[in-house]
Design a protein around this motif. Structure first.
Motif, PDB file in Angstrom:
ATOM      1  N   ALA A 191      -5.437 -11.201   5.773  1.00  0.00           N
ATOM      2  CA  ALA A 191      -5.047 -10.525   4.533  1.00  0.00           C
ATOM      3  C   ALA A 191      -5.500  -9.069   4.540  1.00  0.00           C
ATOM      4  O   ALA A 191      -4.789  -8.180   4.059  1.00  0.00           O
ATOM      5  N   ALA A 192      -6.686  -8.804   5.090  1.00  0.00           N
ATOM      6  CA  ALA A 192      -7.182  -7.432   5.171  1.00  0.00           C
ATOM      7  C   ALA A 192      -6.298  -6.596   6.092  1.00  0.00           C
ATOM      8  O   ALA A 192      -5.941  -5.449   5.771  1.00  0.00           O
ATOM      9  N   VAL A 193      -5.930  -7.162   7.237  1.00  0.00           N
ATOM     10  CA  VAL A 193      -5.055  -6.446   8.166  1.00  0.00           C
ATOM     11  C   VAL A 193      -3.692  -6.207   7.519  1.00  0.00           C
ATOM     12  O   VAL A 193      -3.116  -5.101   7.630  1.00  0.00           O
ATOM     13  N   ASP A 194      -3.168  -7.212   6.822  1.00  0.00           N
ATOM     14  CA  ASP A 194      -1.869  -7.058   6.161  1.00  0.00           C
ATOM     15  C   ASP A 194      -1.914  -5.972   5.085  1.00  0.00           C
ATOM     16  O   ASP A 194      -0.957  -5.195   4.940  1.00  0.00           O
ATOM     17  N   LEU A 195      -3.014  -5.916   4.332  1.00  0.00           N
ATOM     18  CA  LEU A 195      -3.125  -4.887   3.295  1.00  0.00           C
ATOM     19  C   LEU A 195      -3.254  -3.503   3.929  1.00  0.00           C
ATOM     20  O   LEU A 195      -2.690  -2.521   3.422  1.00  0.00           O
ATOM     21  N   ALA A 196      -3.977  -3.433   5.040  1.00  0.00           N
ATOM     22  CA  ALA A 196      -4.109  -2.154   5.741  1.00  0.00           C
ATOM     23  C   ALA A 196      -2.756  -1.650   6.230  1.00  0.00           C
ATOM     24  O   ALA A 196      -2.497  -0.442   6.237  1.00  0.00           O
ATOM     25  N   LYS A 197      -1.869  -2.555   6.624  1.00  0.00           N
ATOM     26  CA  LYS A 197      -0.555  -2.188   7.134  1.00  0.00           C
ATOM     27  C   LYS A 197       0.476  -1.994   6.024  1.00  0.00           C
ATOM     28  O   LYS A 197       1.594  -1.536   6.288  1.00  0.00           O
ATOM     29  N   SER A 198       0.113  -2.346   4.798  1.00  0.00           N
ATOM     30  CA  SER A 198       1.061  -2.275   3.688  1.00  0.00           C
ATOM     31  C   SER A 198       1.213  -0.839   3.190  1.00  0.00           C
ATOM     32  O   SER A 198       0.539   0.084   3.665  1.00  0.00           O
ATOM     33  N   ARG A 199       2.073  -0.687   2.180  1.00  0.00           N
ATOM     34  CA  ARG A 199       2.298   0.629   1.587  1.00  0.00           C
ATOM     35  C   ARG A 199       1.500   0.829   0.297  1.00  0.00           C
ATOM     36  O   ARG A 199       1.724   1.806  -0.427  1.00  0.00           O
ATOM     37  N   ALA A 200       0.584  -0.094   0.018  1.00  0.00           N
ATOM     38  CA  ALA A 200      -0.313   0.090  -1.130  1.00  0.00           C
ATOM     39  C   ALA A 200      -1.201   1.302  -0.874  1.00  0.00           C
ATOM     40  O   ALA A 200      -1.671   1.517   0.246  1.00  0.00           O
ATOM     41  N   ARG A 201      -1.461   2.073  -1.888  1.00  0.00           N
ATOM     42  CA  ARG A 201      -2.209   3.313  -1.743  1.00  0.00           C
ATOM     43  C   ARG A 201      -3.587   3.227  -2.399  1.00  0.00           C
ATOM     44  O   ARG A 201      -3.835   2.383  -3.245  1.00  0.00           O
ATOM     45  N   PHE A 202      -4.449   4.139  -1.983  1.00  0.00           N
ATOM     46  CA  PHE A 202      -5.761   4.271  -2.616  1.00  0.00           C
ATOM     47  C   PHE A 202      -5.615   5.153  -3.851  1.00  0.00           C
ATOM     48  O   PHE A 202      -4.934   6.182  -3.816  1.00  0.00           O
ATOM     49  N   ALA A 203      -6.253   4.729  -4.946  1.00  0.00           N
ATOM     50  CA  ALA A 203      -6.253   5.540  -6.165  1.00  0.00           C
ATOM     51  C   ALA A 203      -7.461   5.177  -7.009  1.00  0.00           C
ATOM     52  O   ALA A 203      -7.877   4.010  -7.033  1.00  0.00           O
ATOM     53  N   ILE A 204      -8.052   6.162  -7.673  1.00  0.00           N
ATOM     54  CA  ILE A 204      -9.108   5.857  -8.626  1.00  0.00           C
ATOM     55  C   ILE A 204      -8.475   5.151  -9.828  1.00  0.00           C
ATOM     56  O   ILE A 204      -7.256   5.144 -10.000  1.00  0.00           O
ATOM     57  N   PHE A 205      -9.312   4.531 -10.650  1.00  0.00           N
ATOM     58  CA  PHE A 205      -8.802   3.692 -11.741  1.00  0.00           C
ATOM     59  C   PHE A 205      -7.833   4.439 -12.657  1.00  0.00           C
ATOM     60  O   PHE A 205      -6.841   3.875 -13.111  1.00  0.00           O
ATOM     61  N   ARG A 206      -8.088   5.721 -12.876  1.00  0.00           N
ATOM     62  CA  ARG A 206      -7.248   6.488 -13.797  1.00  0.00           C
ATOM     63  C   ARG A 206      -5.810   6.587 -13.309  1.00  0.00           C
ATOM     64  O   ARG A 206      -4.882   6.711 -14.105  1.00  0.00           O
ATOM     65  N   PHE A 207      -5.626   6.529 -11.990  1.00  0.00           N
ATOM     66  CA  PHE A 207      -4.292   6.681 -11.417  1.00  0.00           C
ATOM     67  C   PHE A 207      -3.783   5.404 -10.755  1.00  0.00           C
ATOM     68  O   PHE A 207      -2.814   5.447  -9.985  1.00  0.00           O
ATOM     69  N   SER A 208      -4.404   4.290 -11.068  1.00  0.00           N
ATOM     70  CA  SER A 208      -3.952   3.027 -10.481  1.00  0.00           C
ATOM     71  C   SER A 208      -2.554   2.673 -10.982  1.00  0.00           C
ATOM     72  O   SER A 208      -2.127   3.110 -12.057  1.00  0.00           O
ATOM     73  N   ARG A 209      -1.856   1.862 -10.198  1.00  0.00           N
ATOM     74  CA  ARG A 209      -0.527   1.427 -10.632  1.00  0.00           C
ATOM     75  C   ARG A 209      -0.236   0.043 -10.059  1.00  0.00           C
ATOM     76  O   ARG A 209      -0.847  -0.388  -9.069  1.00  0.00           O
ATOM     77  N   CYS A 210       0.693  -0.654 -10.689  1.00  0.00           N
ATOM     78  CA  CYS A 210       1.016  -2.023 -10.298  1.00  0.00           C
ATOM     79  C   CYS A 210       2.464  -2.315 -10.669  1.00  0.00           C
ATOM     80  O   CYS A 210       3.119  -1.530 -11.355  1.00  0.00           O
ATOM     81  N   ASN A 211       2.957  -3.452 -10.226  1.00  0.00           N
ATOM     82  CA  ASN A 211       4.308  -3.901 -10.555  1.00  0.00           C
ATOM     83  C   ASN A 211       4.274  -4.525 -11.954  1.00  0.00           C
ATOM     84  O   ASN A 211       3.687  -5.600 -12.144  1.00  0.00           O
ATOM     85  N   SER A 212       4.915  -3.869 -12.917  1.00  0.00           N
ATOM     86  CA  SER A 212       4.854  -4.327 -14.313  1.00  0.00           C
ATOM     87  C   SER A 212       5.588  -5.641 -14.540  1.00  0.00           C
ATOM     88  O   SER A 212       5.454  -6.247 -15.612  1.00  0.00           O
ATOM     89  N   GLN A 213       6.339  -6.103 -13.574  1.00  0.00           N
ATOM     90  CA  GLN A 213       6.984  -7.403 -13.701  1.00  0.00           C
ATOM     91  C   GLN A 213       5.966  -8.537 -13.673  1.00  0.00           C
ATOM     92  O   GLN A 213       6.176  -9.586 -14.283  1.00  0.00           O
TER      93      GLN A 213
END
Length: 272
Positions: free
Chosen positions: A58-80
């Motif tokens: 799971a760690a390797v998959d997340l590293a290869k994903s397009r999820a980005r680093f962001a501080i809490f103020r700029f976090s984002r998620c899929n609203s669905q």
């Protein structure tokens, strides 16, 4: 070293029931460790090996994903699947199965951004999802909140002092003289992948020296103290979660010629 408290008679040399390579590496690490790991039976050992392997994946998959680093103020998620709260955390939407919401982070990763502690928690949840029964996962984590180190008690997060760690453990690199303008770099939560590699969200997959070098570039002006790896590990509660395990292949611990097996009463000992 491993101690199994029951069924030592089933410990033996076998080729036909050997573990998948990713799991065998973890079994080897357990046997080679100077720490004594005790299990009530082989099945609980089998579960921990499987879950550790899935944490690494799971760690390797997340590293290869397009999820980005962001501080809490700029976090984002899929609203669905999630509602982003005022702190920057992700609250599971009513009626959404937590298994689907966790899976979506890896499917639609470009819609997500979060900091390193949340990333570790996501890795843990995804690995547990891949190891236990899906209906049990949805029942245990039906009020899921992803925010910093906030976790459901059924995940059983535990931190303890130790200089010895295994693939699937979370380790923390502390940056004592971080730049106050970027407090997010006061340290880095990582998953140990084995073979001297660590995954840290925002830094990627690096060696210990690589993680330290990345944090040292985030120090305040005039800093002289290097970042360093803390002697502590954070884990899920393997023993508790094992009761919800999906069916695993029949297990007979695959010894190699370099492993020594001994017995004492009803217990079996395995070491290199």
């Amino acid at each position: 070293m491993i101690r199994i408290l029951s069924s030592p008679a089933s410990i033996g040399v076998t080729d036909s029931l050997s573990l998948p390579p990713a799991e065998q590496r973890i079994a080897d690490a357990l046997v080679s460790s100077p720490v004594l790991y005790t299990y009530p039976n082989e099945q609980q050992l089998r579960f921990e090996i499987a879950l550790r392997a899935r944490i690494v994946q799971a760690a390797v998959d997340l590293a290869k994903s397009r999820a980005r680093f962001a501080i809490f103020r700029f976090s984002r998620c899929n609203s669905q699947f999630w509602e982003r709260d005022e702190r920057g955390g992700f609250q599971l939407r009513p009626g959404v199965p937590p298994s689907k919401a966790i899976g979506d982070i890896f499917i639609n990763s470009e819609l997500y951004a979060f900091e390193c502690a949340t990333a570790i928690v996501i890795v843990f949840y995804k690995a547990v999802l891949d190891t236990i029964d899906t209906s049990a996962f949805d029942r245990l984590f039906d009020r899921l909140l992803l925010y910093d180190w906030h976790t459901d008690r059924d995940l059983g997060i535990q931190t303890k002092k130790s200089k010895h760690f295994l693939p699937g453990d979370c380790l923390y690199f502390k940056n004592p003289e971080f730049d106050p303008a970027t407090p997010q770099w006061q340290g880095e939560n990582t998953i140990y992948l084995g073979d001297g590699l660590f995954y840290g969200h925002g830094i990627g997959i690096q060696t210990e020296d690589g993680i330290i070098a990345a944090l040292n570039r985030k120090r305040k002006r005039g800093a002289t103290k290097s970042a360093y790896l803390l002697s502590e590990i954070t884990q899920v509660n393997f023993a508790y979660l094992s009761q919800f395990s999906r069916p695993l292949d029949g297990f007979r611990f695959p010894l190699r010629s370099s492993f020594i097996a001994g017995t004492l009463g009803s217990a079996a000992f395995l070491r290199r």
